[in-house]
Design a protein around this motif. Sequence first.
Motif, PDB file in Angstrom:
ATOM      1  N   LYS A 176       0.837  -1.197   0.000  1.00 19.59           N
ATOM      2  CA  LYS A 176       0.000   0.000   0.000  1.00 19.59           C
ATOM      3  C   LYS A 176       0.870   1.245   0.000  1.00 19.59           C
ATOM      4  O   LYS A 176       0.583   2.221  -0.674  1.00 19.59           O
ATOM      5  CB  LYS A 176      -0.940  -0.005   1.205  1.00 19.59           C
ATOM      6  CG  LYS A 176      -1.910   1.146   1.220  1.00 19.59           C
ATOM      7  CD  LYS A 176      -2.921   0.966   2.318  1.00 19.59           C
ATOM      8  CE  LYS A 176      -3.924   2.044   2.478  1.00 19.59           C
ATOM      9  NZ  LYS A 176      -3.953   3.166   1.646  1.00 19.59           N
ATOM     10  N   THR A 226       2.005   2.334  -3.382  1.00 21.96           N
ATOM     11  CA  THR A 226       1.011   2.898  -4.294  1.00 21.96           C
ATOM     12  C   THR A 226       0.659   4.338  -3.956  1.00 21.96           C
ATOM     13  O   THR A 226      -0.008   4.997  -4.735  1.00 21.96           O
ATOM     14  CB  THR A 226      -0.284   2.062  -4.276  1.00 21.96           C
ATOM     15  OG1 THR A 226      -0.853   2.116  -2.977  1.00 21.96           O
ATOM     16  CG2 THR A 226      -0.015   0.628  -4.665  1.00 21.96           C
ATOM     17  N   LEU A 284      -4.852 -12.504 -11.795  1.00 18.30           N
ATOM     18  CA  LEU A 284      -5.971 -11.580 -12.013  1.00 18.30           C
ATOM     19  C   LEU A 284      -6.964 -11.613 -10.859  1.00 18.30           C
ATOM     20  O   LEU A 284      -7.699 -10.649 -10.651  1.00 18.30           O
ATOM     21  CB  LEU A 284      -6.673 -11.918 -13.331  1.00 18.30           C
ATOM     22  CG  LEU A 284      -5.832 -11.734 -14.590  1.00 18.30           C
ATOM     23  CD1 LEU A 284      -6.577 -12.258 -15.801  1.00 18.30           C
ATOM     24  CD2 LEU A 284      -5.446 -10.286 -14.769  1.00 18.30           C
ATOM     25  N   ASN A 285      -6.982 -12.703 -10.092  1.00 14.97           N
ATOM     26  CA  ASN A 285      -7.912 -12.839  -8.972  1.00 14.97           C
ATOM     27  C   ASN A 285      -7.353 -12.352  -7.637  1.00 14.97           C
ATOM     28  O   ASN A 285      -8.065 -12.379  -6.639  1.00 14.97           O
ATOM     29  CB  ASN A 285      -8.351 -14.298  -8.830  1.00 14.97           C
ATOM     30  CG  ASN A 285      -9.205 -14.745  -9.995  1.00 14.97           C
ATOM     31  OD1 ASN A 285      -9.941 -13.951 -10.562  1.00 14.97           O
ATOM     32  ND2 ASN A 285      -9.097 -16.002 -10.357  1.00 14.97           N
ATOM     33  N   PRO A 313      -6.801  -9.829  -5.014  1.00 14.20           N
ATOM     34  CA  PRO A 313      -7.451  -8.544  -4.777  1.00 14.20           C
ATOM     35  C   PRO A 313      -6.455  -7.392  -4.633  1.00 14.20           C
ATOM     36  O   PRO A 313      -5.532  -7.453  -3.848  1.00 14.20           O
ATOM     37  CB  PRO A 313      -8.200  -8.734  -3.458  1.00 14.20           C
ATOM     38  CG  PRO A 313      -8.098 -10.165  -3.112  1.00 14.20           C
ATOM     39  CD  PRO A 313      -7.041 -10.777  -3.945  1.00 14.20           C
ATOM     40  N   GLY A 314      -6.662  -6.363  -5.452  1.00 13.00           N
ATOM     41  CA  GLY A 314      -5.901  -5.146  -5.334  1.00 13.00           C
ATOM     42  C   GLY A 314      -4.520  -5.136  -5.973  1.00 13.00           C
ATOM     43  O   GLY A 314      -3.892  -4.081  -6.043  1.00 13.00           O
ATOM     44  N   LEU A 353      -3.311  -5.795  -9.225  1.00 12.93           N
ATOM     45  CA  LEU A 353      -3.160  -5.090 -10.497  1.00 12.93           C
ATOM     46  C   LEU A 353      -3.683  -3.658 -10.414  1.00 12.93           C
ATOM     47  O   LEU A 353      -3.198  -2.783 -11.127  1.00 12.93           O
ATOM     48  CB  LEU A 353      -3.841  -5.878 -11.607  1.00 12.93           C
ATOM     49  CG  LEU A 353      -3.202  -7.252 -11.862  1.00 12.93           C
ATOM     50  CD1 LEU A 353      -3.927  -7.970 -12.966  1.00 12.93           C
ATOM     51  CD2 LEU A 353      -1.727  -7.127 -12.175  1.00 12.93           C
ATOM     52  N   GLU A 354      -4.646  -3.408  -9.532  1.00 18.94           N
ATOM     53  CA  GLU A 354      -5.119  -2.045  -9.334  1.00 18.94           C
ATOM     54  C   GLU A 354      -4.010  -1.163  -8.781  1.00 18.94           C
ATOM     55  O   GLU A 354      -3.854  -0.009  -9.174  1.00 18.94           O
ATOM     56  CB  GLU A 354      -6.332  -1.998  -8.394  1.00 18.94           C
ATOM     57  CG  GLU A 354      -7.585  -2.589  -8.974  1.00 18.94           C
ATOM     58  CD  GLU A 354      -7.691  -4.097  -8.793  1.00 18.94           C
ATOM     59  OE1 GLU A 354      -6.740  -4.697  -8.240  1.00 18.94           O
ATOM     60  OE2 GLU A 354      -8.696  -4.672  -9.209  1.00 18.94           O
ATOM     61  N   SER A 355      -3.202  -1.730  -7.890  1.00 15.44           N
ATOM     62  CA  SER A 355      -2.094  -0.959  -7.317  1.00 15.44           C
ATOM     63  C   SER A 355      -0.999  -0.700  -8.346  1.00 15.44           C
ATOM     64  O   SER A 355      -0.311   0.304  -8.283  1.00 15.44           O
ATOM     65  CB  SER A 355      -1.521  -1.669  -6.109  1.00 15.44           C
ATOM     66  OG  SER A 355      -1.008  -2.927  -6.463  1.00 15.44           O
ATOM     67  N   ALA A 379      -1.652  -0.157 -11.538  1.00 14.74           N
ATOM     68  CA  ALA A 379      -2.198   0.843 -12.452  1.00 14.74           C
ATOM     69  C   ALA A 379      -2.169   2.258 -11.875  1.00 14.74           C
ATOM     70  O   ALA A 379      -2.261   3.227 -12.607  1.00 14.74           O
ATOM     71  CB  ALA A 379      -3.631   0.477 -12.820  1.00 14.74           C
ATOM     72  N   ARG A 380      -2.030   2.380 -10.559  1.00 20.85           N
ATOM     73  CA  ARG A 380      -2.014   3.731  -9.946  1.00 20.85           C
ATOM     74  C   ARG A 380      -0.767   4.486 -10.230  1.00 20.85           C
ATOM     75  O   ARG A 380       0.279   4.097 -10.374  1.00 20.85           O
ATOM     76  CB  ARG A 380      -2.191   3.634  -8.438  1.00 20.85           C
ATOM     77  CG  ARG A 380      -3.554   3.196  -8.064  1.00 20.85           C
ATOM     78  CD  ARG A 380      -3.699   3.217  -6.584  1.00 20.85           C
ATOM     79  NE  ARG A 380      -4.800   2.345  -6.238  1.00 20.85           N
ATOM     80  CZ  ARG A 380      -5.073   1.949  -5.037  1.00 20.85           C
ATOM     81  NH1 ARG A 380      -4.323   2.316  -4.043  1.00 20.85           N
ATOM     82  NH2 ARG A 380      -6.078   1.175  -4.800  1.00 20.85           N
TER      83      ARG A 380
END
Length: 101
Positions: A49, A52, A90-91, A93-94, A96-98, A100-101
């Motif tokens: 975290k 990111t 891909l499953n 959680p969080g 790939l989102e992190s 992309a930030r």
Amino acid sequence: LRAIYGAIKTDRPKPMRAALQLLAALVRHSSHVARDLQLRFPFGMRSFKQLTEPRTGKNRQLLDGARSAFVDFALSFLRSKSAEVQRETLNIPGLLESVAR
């Protein structure tokens, strides 16, 4: 792996970057190692975290190096030759989102 986890949990960017680079190299080594690491690695670490969040101050360049190592580590799972490893990545959680930030 505890020593590697300890290096990632530290607030110092250099050991964090080195540990993430080592893990990325392990994932790239083989899909079996990637799957094993994927099953055992605590992807919900608070240190991720931190990577990111916006980087400011005099440690910005060091943190950018750790961030790029984190991105390389996360993407190394998607570069795996195993479709199962890619699908499970891909499953997570969080993760790939992190990236992309």
